[in-house]
Design an enzyme around this catalytic site. Structure first.
Site, PDB file in Angstrom:
ATOM      1  NE  ARG A  75      89.261  90.186  58.566  1.00 42.02           N
ATOM      2  CZ  ARG A  75      88.606  89.389  59.414  1.00 42.02           C
ATOM      3  NH1 ARG A  75      89.115  89.106  60.577  1.00 42.02           N
ATOM      4  NH2 ARG A  75      87.454  88.857  59.072  1.00 42.02           N
ATOM      5  CB  THR A  76      94.023  95.277  56.521  1.00 46.57           C
ATOM      6  OG1 THR A  76      94.228  93.892  56.787  1.00 46.57           O
ATOM      7  CG2 THR A  76      95.335  96.024  56.733  1.00 46.57           C
TER       8      THR A  76
ATOM      9  CE  LYS B 273      90.541 108.504  36.108  1.00 51.32           C
ATOM     10  NZ  LYS B 273      90.506 109.871  36.606  1.00 51.32           N
TER      11      LYS B 273
ATOM     12  NE  ARG C  37      96.455  94.277  52.100  1.00 47.02           N
ATOM     13  CZ  ARG C  37      95.465  93.600  52.693  1.00 47.02           C
ATOM     14  NH1 ARG C  37      94.476  93.090  51.975  1.00 47.02           N
ATOM     15  NH2 ARG C  37      95.456  93.411  53.993  1.00 47.02           N
TER      16      ARG C  37
ATOM     17  CG  HIS D 297      99.508  91.777  56.416  1.00 50.59           C
ATOM     18  ND1 HIS D 297      99.500  93.111  56.773  1.00 50.59           N
ATOM     19  CD2 HIS D 297      98.193  91.415  56.350  1.00 50.59           C
ATOM     20  CE1 HIS D 297      98.257  93.514  56.916  1.00 50.59           C
ATOM     21  NE2 HIS D 297      97.442  92.500  56.659  1.00 50.59           N
TER      22      HIS D 297
END
Lengths: 430, 313
Positions: free
Chosen positions: B59-60, B87, B109, B137
């Site tokens: 959703r974000t 990697k 995020r 957040h």
């Protein structure tokens, strides 16, 4: 070869020495201490305004060799030690391979003989591969040159294994250096549990996670009679436990680092500065005050740097992923001179006790004395030299330091080992 | 020149009261635009926005992507599985690489607290924290504030109960201090095992029993429980958690008629909120999602140089 150290303030509380003296050294041995001395041939070093102390000793360093030479090696680490004023250091066994057998101890001794700038005393692991399960061949490692044993960096989680290690080590006798950390309470904690862990959203570890492990080992020490040395004390509860243990006559010693004496979790503020990520973590103001009190009243015996060199890429990352520790060999003495001696919190006599005598005694090594007939391992201090801690001007390979930008006054200007200059006027002798 | 006082939004404290007011005011304009049939504005045409989502998010990430596209920015999505971090590349190197590509805004995020700061220190562009570890957040907070304001007009004086795993919640980590600074009373309602060491630092008082306080609440903010690891986060079972903290019809009866029930989603029906109550008119979960797009449009627009008047164009 004769050397005359002229007109320095010579301090050694063990022989009740504190005054302006000349010191004559011949063939590595102190030949005479007195006034208006001269030598017919040799080198004269003007020590006016300087302080001459028994050679300092750091009993808790990480030289990283073998295995992690990209962080540090015996040559660079001992350069840093000499630069910081140390004539001897003990190095922890968390190398790769782990110093858990005589061949690795032997390698360190031989490499030190080839490339070290100061005396190096290896510490062997208590358990194989630092896994906390099976005891190492301590007798064999002692024969190869190990001076003590530690599972530093991890700690032994199993009380039965620690009891067995203590029972075994006491017969030599050998000191066990304990990294006190109850991992069931620490979890993923990477900072002190408290306001900062809450504010920054970082997993916290409570101070008692150290104390519970330390109290366990103190009781085992009482049971077995093995010499126990508690490394890098950080929590006020642990200071209380140690104070109580000493009152009970239990043979325990302890060390504290300059960063735990001078920094708190508040210094982390909102920065996520990984130079301030330590294990054990920087704790509260109350913890810091208790550490200072414990150092002054003798509960904490010595100051050790826990010199933990890392490559930049191991520190320049997410806080929870970053490596633990700060370098300390090149800053410990100056930090103590600036923030304790110059402020009158303790004097040079205590400095000698905490940074020269007590750490050697904890390991069972002979202390260094400034008297006729003694080996000339000396640290000469320029108390007025001011500088700013800079990551570029380092002898260590590593650049991680919790004290970058700090303005300090006082440093080691000269270091002599067995009568030879290993540092002269602030420059390491090649 | 951005009208905001901070170049980045790494934590909610980066925005002062004026910034928050400006974002919420601007978001109102965008909310109106989002109700039009044609929702796209040319405002950020030619700007490049990178969504660096190194931790799973639906959703974000979608909300940010829609917001940037509605402003006509070129949005590039980088998921953890496709980024060089798998990697072994460090976040610092990733940041410097992206910076060399001259983007205007990066949204990150990350599963570790403080990671957005590494981006901000190693990129020239603006950085928005899209949720970091158990820290904060902040855009979720701003959309929550917007939702509350739309319902009540004001936040000052309201009593907000934040229910559940406060310790591991980045949502609570930024919402609580923001509400506190805006004059709301914040109450953390959770067992001690789900509380941080110093809840007072976040600006909240603590009550263990939801039943004891539910009648005093203007807003009930339910946090998501990580149902898959309930035993690891301090409750014996989901059943026991639900018995103690689930917002259900019985507890909802004690709430005022005007109360607001909020949840950052995704909801675990029957754990944090009963299924019937999830669809109650007092429940604002979908309003929060809708607000999210408008608020994120407002933040991006203001960060990249817009002002509140321009948002109505």
């Amino acid at each position: 070869m004769a050397l005359l150290l002229k007109g320095g303030r010579v301090i050694d509380p063990k022989v009740d020495l504190d005054g302006i003296y000349d010191v004559v050294i011949r063939d590595g041995v102190i030949q005479e201490i007195g006034s208006d001395l001269s030598i017919p041939k040799g080198v004269t070093c003007d020590c006016t305004g300087r302080i001459i102390l028994p050679g300092l000793f750091d009993m808790h360093t990480h030289l990283r060799e073998p295995g992690y030479e990209y962080k540090e090696d015996i040559e660079s680490g001992t350069r840093a030690a000499v630069k910081g004023g140390f004539t001897g250091i003990a190095c922890m066994p968390n190398t790769h391979p782990v110093a858990d057998n005589s061949s690795v101890i032997d390698f360190i001794k031989k490499k030190a003989a080839q490339s070290a700038h100061c005396r190096v005393y290896p510490i062997g692991a208590i358990t194989k591969n630092l896994e906390g399960e099976d005891l190492t061949e301590m007798a064999d490692m002692l024969s190869a040159g190990a001076v003590a044993f530690s599972d530093d960096g991890k700690g032994i989680q199993n009380a039965g294994v620690m009891r067995q290690a203590m029972d075994y080590a006491k017969m030599f006798p050998a000191t066990l250096i304990a990294h006190e950390e109850d991992k069931s309470l620490v979890g993923s904690g990477c900072v002190n549990e408290g306001p900062i862990s809450t504010k920054l959203g970082l997993p916290g570890q409570p101070g008692i996670s150290e104390t519970i492990a330390a109290q366990r080992d103190i009781e085992l020490c009482d049971l077995t009679g093995c010499r126990l040395h508690v490394a890098h004390v950080s929590s006020y509860h642990t200071v209380d436990a140690l104070r109580d243990a000493k009152k009970r006559g239990i043979p325990v010693t302890a060390e504290v680092t300059p960063h735990h004496l001078l920094l708190t979790e508040d210094d982390l503020s909102t920065t996520y500065d990984t130079n301030l990520k330590m294990n054990p973590p920087l704790r509260s103001k109350e913890d810091r005050a208790a550490l200072i009190e414990g150092l002054l009243d003798g509960t904490i015996d010595c100051i050790a740097s826990d010199h933990a060199p890392h490559a930049p890429h191991e520190k320049e990352r997410e806080f929870e992923r970053a490596a633990y520790g700060t370098t300390g060999l090149e800053t410990s003495l100056s930090l103590m001179l600036t923030h304790f001696v110059a402020k009158g919190i303790f004097g040079y006599g205590t400095l000698v006790e905490k940074m020269s005598d007590a750490p050697r005694r904890a390991l069972g090594i002979d202390t260094v004395t400034i008297e006729k007939g003694s080996c000339a391992d000396l640290t000469i201090i320029d108390p007025n030299y001011s500088f700013i801690v800079d990551t570029d001007e380092r002898e260590s390979k590593a650049r991680n330091s919790a004290f970058v930008g700090w303005e300090l006054t006082g440093r080691a200007s000269d270091v002599l080992i067995a009568g030879y200059f290993k540092m002269r006027d602030g420059e390491v002798v090649e | 020149m951005s009208p905001l006082s901070s170049k980045h939004l790494l934590e909610i404290e980066d925005f002062n009261h004026d910034d928050i007011e400006l974002v919420l005011e601007t978001a109102r304009s965008f909310a109106e635009i989002n109700e039009r049939s044609i929702k796209k504005l040319p405002t950020l045409r030619g700007r490049t926005i990178i969504n660096l989502f190194l931790e799973p998010s639906t959703r974000t990430r979608t909300s940010f992507e829609i917001a940037s596209k509605r402003l006509s920015a070129d949005a590039v999505n980088m998921a953890g599985s496709s980024s060089s971090t798998v990697k072994g590349e460090s976040l610092k190197d990733t940041a410097q690489t992206l910076s060399a590509m001259s983007c205007d805004l990066a949204i990150i995020r990350h599963k570790f607290s403080g990671a957005p700061r590494i981006l901000a220190e190693n990129m020239d562009c603006h950085v928005i924290n899209g949720g970091d570890g158990i820290h904060q957040h902040p855009t979720q907070t701003l959309l929550d504030l917007f939702t509350i304001r739309e319902r009540f007009g004001s936040i000052k004086g309201k009593t907000v109960g934040i229910v559940g795993d406060i310790l591991h919640s980045r949502v609570a980590g930024s919402l609580a201090p923001a509400l506190n600074s805006l004059g709301a009373r914040v109450v953390f309602i959770a067992p001690p095992t789900m509380l941080p060491a110093r809840p007072d630092i976040l600006g909240g008082e603590v009550v263990y029993s939801l039943d004891d306080i539910v009648s005093e609440l203007d807003i009930v903010y339910l946090l998501r429980i990580q149902a898959e690891r309930a035993s690891k986060i301090g409750v014996p079972s989901l059943r026991e958690y639900s018995n103690l903290y689930c917002m259900d019809a019985r507890r909802a009866k004690k709430l005022s008629k005007n109360a607001l029930i909020m949840h950052p989603g995704p909801m675990n029906r029957g754990v944090e909120i009963s299924s019937d109550l999830a669809d109650d008119p007092r429940t604002a979960v979908l309003d929060q999602v809708t607000s999210g797009v408008a608020v994120r449009m407002a933040i991006m627009y203001l960060m990249l140089g817009g002002d509140s008047n321009g948002a109505t164009a």
